[in-house]
Structures are given as structure tokens and as C-alpha cells.
Design a protein around this motif. Sequence first.
Motif, PDB file in Angstrom:
ATOM      1  N   LEU A  68       0.764  -1.184   0.035  1.00  0.00           N
ATOM      2  CA  LEU A  68       0.114  -0.021  -0.047  1.00  0.00           C
ATOM      3  C   LEU A  68       0.734   1.405  -0.065  1.00  0.00           C
ATOM      4  O   LEU A  68       1.925   1.241   0.640  1.00  0.00           O
ATOM      5  N   ASN A  69       0.268   2.176  -0.802  1.00  0.00           N
ATOM      6  CA  ASN A  69       1.248   3.365  -0.764  1.00  0.00           C
ATOM      7  C   ASN A  69       1.134   4.317   0.313  1.00  0.00           C
ATOM      8  O   ASN A  69       0.089   4.569   0.762  1.00  0.00           O
ATOM      9  N   GLY A  70       2.208   4.613   1.085  1.00  0.00           N
ATOM     10  CA  GLY A  70       2.196   5.259   2.297  1.00  0.00           C
ATOM     11  C   GLY A  70       1.762   6.750   2.388  1.00  0.00           C
ATOM     12  O   GLY A  70       1.373   7.473   3.241  1.00  0.00           O
ATOM     13  N   ASN A  71       1.836   7.249   0.907  1.00  0.00           N
ATOM     14  CA  ASN A  71       1.769   8.724   1.074  1.00  0.00           C
ATOM     15  C   ASN A  71       0.110   9.079   0.601  1.00  0.00           C
ATOM     16  O   ASN A  71      -0.180  10.159   0.447  1.00  0.00           O
ATOM     17  N   VAL A  72      -0.750   7.805   0.679  1.00  0.00           N
ATOM     18  CA  VAL A  72      -2.289   8.029   0.486  1.00  0.00           C
ATOM     19  C   VAL A  72      -2.726   7.957   2.091  1.00  0.00           C
ATOM     20  O   VAL A  72      -2.089   6.802   3.004  1.00  0.00           O
ATOM     21  N   SER A  73      -3.680   8.525   2.498  1.00  0.00           N
ATOM     22  CA  SER A  73      -4.060   8.588   3.729  1.00  0.00           C
ATOM     23  C   SER A  73      -4.694   7.057   4.114  1.00  0.00           C
ATOM     24  O   SER A  73      -5.247   6.370   3.229  1.00  0.00           O
ATOM     25  N   HIS A  74      -4.588   6.727   5.480  1.00  0.00           N
ATOM     26  CA  HIS A  74      -4.942   5.236   5.616  1.00  0.00           C
ATOM     27  C   HIS A  74      -6.340   5.053   5.599  1.00  0.00           C
ATOM     28  O   HIS A  74      -6.785   3.991   5.436  1.00  0.00           O
ATOM     29  N   ARG A  75      -7.069   6.107   5.660  1.00  0.00           N
ATOM     30  CA  ARG A  75      -8.844   5.866   5.649  1.00  0.00           C
ATOM     31  C   ARG A  75      -9.146   5.378   4.307  1.00  0.00           C
ATOM     32  O   ARG A  75     -10.244   4.763   3.992  1.00  0.00           O
ATOM     33  N   PHE A  76      -8.422   5.705   3.161  1.00  0.00           N
ATOM     34  CA  PHE A  76      -8.699   5.033   1.985  1.00  0.00           C
ATOM     35  C   PHE A  76      -8.546   3.491   1.840  1.00  0.00           C
ATOM     36  O   PHE A  76      -8.739   2.960   0.800  1.00  0.00           O
ATOM     37  N   PHE A  77      -7.624   2.947   2.573  1.00  0.00           N
ATOM     38  CA  PHE A  77      -7.228   1.485   2.479  1.00  0.00           C
ATOM     39  C   PHE A  77      -8.120   0.597   3.586  1.00  0.00           C
ATOM     40  O   PHE A  77      -7.760  -0.540   3.715  1.00  0.00           O
ATOM     41  N   LYS A  78      -9.016   1.212   3.984  1.00  0.00           N
ATOM     42  CA  LYS A  78      -9.962   0.225   5.014  1.00  0.00           C
ATOM     43  C   LYS A  78     -10.327  -0.922   4.374  1.00  0.00           C
ATOM     44  O   LYS A  78     -10.021  -2.188   4.836  1.00  0.00           O
ATOM     45  N   GLU A  79     -11.104  -0.909   3.239  1.00  0.00           N
ATOM     46  CA  GLU A  79     -11.662  -1.896   2.493  1.00  0.00           C
ATOM     47  C   GLU A  79     -10.541  -2.968   2.132  1.00  0.00           C
ATOM     48  O   GLU A  79     -10.754  -4.163   2.005  1.00  0.00           O
ATOM     49  N   GLU A  80      -9.347  -2.303   1.540  1.00  0.00           N
ATOM     50  CA  GLU A  80      -8.536  -3.084   0.966  1.00  0.00           C
ATOM     51  C   GLU A  80      -7.716  -4.061   2.148  1.00  0.00           C
ATOM     52  O   GLU A  80      -7.491  -5.161   1.766  1.00  0.00           O
ATOM     53  N   LYS A  81      -7.609  -3.404   3.351  1.00  0.00           N
ATOM     54  CA  LYS A  81      -6.896  -4.101   4.277  1.00  0.00           C
ATOM     55  C   LYS A  81      -8.007  -4.983   4.877  1.00  0.00           C
ATOM     56  O   LYS A  81      -7.305  -6.333   5.207  1.00  0.00           O
ATOM     57  N   ALA A  82      -9.125  -4.829   5.124  1.00  0.00           N
ATOM     58  CA  ALA A  82     -10.170  -5.894   5.484  1.00  0.00           C
ATOM     59  C   ALA A  82     -10.102  -7.024   4.329  1.00  0.00           C
ATOM     60  O   ALA A  82     -10.155  -8.253   4.830  1.00  0.00           O
ATOM     61  N   LEU A  83     -10.038  -6.840   3.371  1.00  0.00           N
ATOM     62  CA  LEU A  83     -10.087  -7.902   2.119  1.00  0.00           C
ATOM     63  C   LEU A  83      -8.715  -8.766   2.175  1.00  0.00           C
ATOM     64  O   LEU A  83      -8.875  -9.895   2.435  1.00  0.00           O
ATOM     65  N   ALA A  84      -7.825  -8.100   2.525  1.00  0.00           N
ATOM     66  CA  ALA A  84      -6.477  -8.860   2.635  1.00  0.00           C
ATOM     67  C   ALA A  84      -6.476  -9.754   3.731  1.00  0.00           C
ATOM     68  O   ALA A  84      -5.997 -10.755   4.023  1.00  0.00           O
ATOM     69  N   ASP A  85      -6.889  -8.968   4.890  1.00  0.00           N
ATOM     70  CA  ASP A  85      -7.277  -9.836   6.336  1.00  0.00           C
ATOM     71  C   ASP A  85      -7.956 -11.153   6.110  1.00  0.00           C
ATOM     72  O   ASP A  85      -7.759 -12.267   6.569  1.00  0.00           O
ATOM     73  N   ARG A  86      -9.151 -10.825   5.295  1.00  0.00           N
ATOM     74  CA  ARG A  86     -10.171 -12.044   5.024  1.00  0.00           C
ATOM     75  C   ARG A  86      -9.509 -13.253   4.188  1.00  0.00           C
ATOM     76  O   ARG A  86      -9.842 -14.423   4.526  1.00  0.00           O
TER      77      ARG A  86
END
Length: 153
Positions: A68-86
Amino acid sequence: MDKKNVDDYLQEGMYGTRLPKDSERKMYLGALRERVAFALTVGEVMADKGIDELERQLKQHKKAKLLLNGNVSHRFFKEEKALADRFSIPHTTVSNQENDTEIGLVLAYSYAVDIEHIYLDDIDQPTKQQEEEETNPEDDSKGLVAKLKNLFQ
């Protein structure tokens, strides 16, 4: 093999050893292009455009890692992180203030996979063409004369 001169040693000492394909590594968040299975741009991540395709890619590429690009705010990655965890796929935030890239998310392997279509637009385009062909199949009931007319038009 070329012998190193004093300038090479000085450059290496000041900036570290040069990595092959360094521009690719900067663009794909530290991964090489040949290792990337899927990528989303920053705009696509922020607009949540590729969530469905990301889910499909995560199902298909179980041994990959999500960068994940660290220059993008973490709030935009909530769904992506949830999918990866799933799907039990590890994810890492790559923060490099020196490199500015349009890539917001990369699904990559630690070895080469050489997948041709990695961007959302490239993946969507062939599927749209397939859907059009399925909805508008050429009529096989046409006779030989009709097919010849179409050939010479």
C-alpha cells in the motif's frame, strides 16, 4: 566485467549500491514489474473503483503480498486491508517521501510471474469486449451469399 573506479566507489558510499531496474522499484512500491499481479492507481484507490477486482485477484493470488502506498491516507485503505485480512494475505504500507508514484496499491509476489494485464483498465477492457461478443454474436443462420457480401463491403 568492468573494473570499478574511484567515482564508482564514492557514489556507492554516498548513495548505497545501485539496484537493477531502480525506476521500476520506485514506481511499483518496491516491487519489480515482472512480480506484480495487480495494481491500482491512487485515484482508483481513493474512489474505491477496484474493490471487486481486488477481491477477485486476492482469491486468485493467495501467495502474493499487498503493498500500500504510504503517501495515501490510511482511511482510503480500510476496505483493501479488510479484504487482505479476510484472505490471509499480508499487507505492508510502503512510505517513501522521495518517490512520487501514481500507483496506490500493488499485489506482488516475491518471484517473477510475468502477468501482462495488471491495471484495472486493462483487465476491464477484455471482459467488456467478451460481454459485447456474447450479447451480439454473429448470426450463424446467414447464408454463404450474405457472408460473402459482408466480406466485400
